[in-house]
Design a protein around this motif. Structure first.
Motif, short mmCIF file in Angstrom:
data_model
loop_
_atom_site.label_atom_id
_atom_site.label_comp_id
_atom_site.label_asym_id
_atom_site.label_seq_id
_atom_site.Cartn_x
_atom_site.Cartn_y
_atom_site.Cartn_z
N THR A 152 5.28 11.62 -3.68
CA THR A 152 4.15 11.34 -3.03
C THR A 152 2.84 11.98 -3.84
N LYS A 153 1.68 11.39 -3.79
CA LYS A 153 0.71 11.91 -4.44
C LYS A 153 0.01 12.84 -3.36
N SER A 173 1.40 4.11 -3.23
CA SER A 173 1.09 5.46 -3.11
C SER A 173 1.99 6.49 -3.50
N SER A 174 3.18 5.95 -4.04
CA SER A 174 4.14 6.79 -4.92
C SER A 174 3.62 6.87 -6.29
N GLU A 175 4.22 7.94 -6.84
CA GLU A 175 3.95 8.39 -8.20
C GLU A 175 4.61 7.54 -9.24
N ALA A 206 0.68 -1.37 0.00
CA ALA A 206 0.02 -0.15 -0.12
C ALA A 206 0.92 1.20 -0.01
N TYR A 207 2.12 1.26 1.00
CA TYR A 207 2.78 2.28 0.79
C TYR A 207 3.47 2.63 -0.55
#
Length: 131
Positions: free
Chosen positions: A129-130, A31-33, A27-28
């Motif tokens: 990060t978003k 979450s990155s682009e 999940a982490y």
């Protein structure tokens, strides 16, 4: 050159979806682009050459990739310290992927052991990060 293909715009994650740390780390990472290639070792067989490269990239011995306190490991091998060669440790990872001690991220040519899902956060640049 290693066997594992890397790309500076991609994050590769070796993890098990059958563990909470694996699910949370995934999940982490997503979450990155960056593009994410998640290799769920509970569903995908990972060749021994990849495990060797991962251990080398982390600068550890193969057996350090294995959680020797995992119930499946203890059931199979007991709770005493065992002495195996590299090939035997690789076979454990192949036959019992659930014993992987921690997820591994490969990002920008770096191999990163993830011992806590939040460990990955410190490797993200603020602009990746978003929002």
């Amino acid at each position: 050159m290693g066997m594992i293909a890397t790309n500076n715009n991609e994050i590769k994650l070796y993890y098990s979806s059958e563990t909470s740390i694996g699910k949370q780390t995934y999940a982490y990472v997503v979450s990155s682009e960056k593009k994410v290639l998640g290799v769920d070792i509970s569903k995908t067989k990972v060749p021994g050459s990849h495990w060797v490269e991962i251990a080398d990239g982390l600068n550890i011995e193969i057996q350090k990739l294995i959680n020797m306190e995992h119930p499946d490991f203890i059931k199979q091998y007991g709770d005493k310290c065992i002495d195996l060669d590299q090939h035997d440790w690789l076979r454990i990872l192949e036959k019992h992927p659930e014993t992987l001690a921690f997820p591994v991220v490969i990002m920008e040519g770096k191999f990163i052991a993830i011992h806590s899902p939040s460990d990955f956060a410190k490797y993200l640049n603020p602009d990746t990060t978003k929002q």
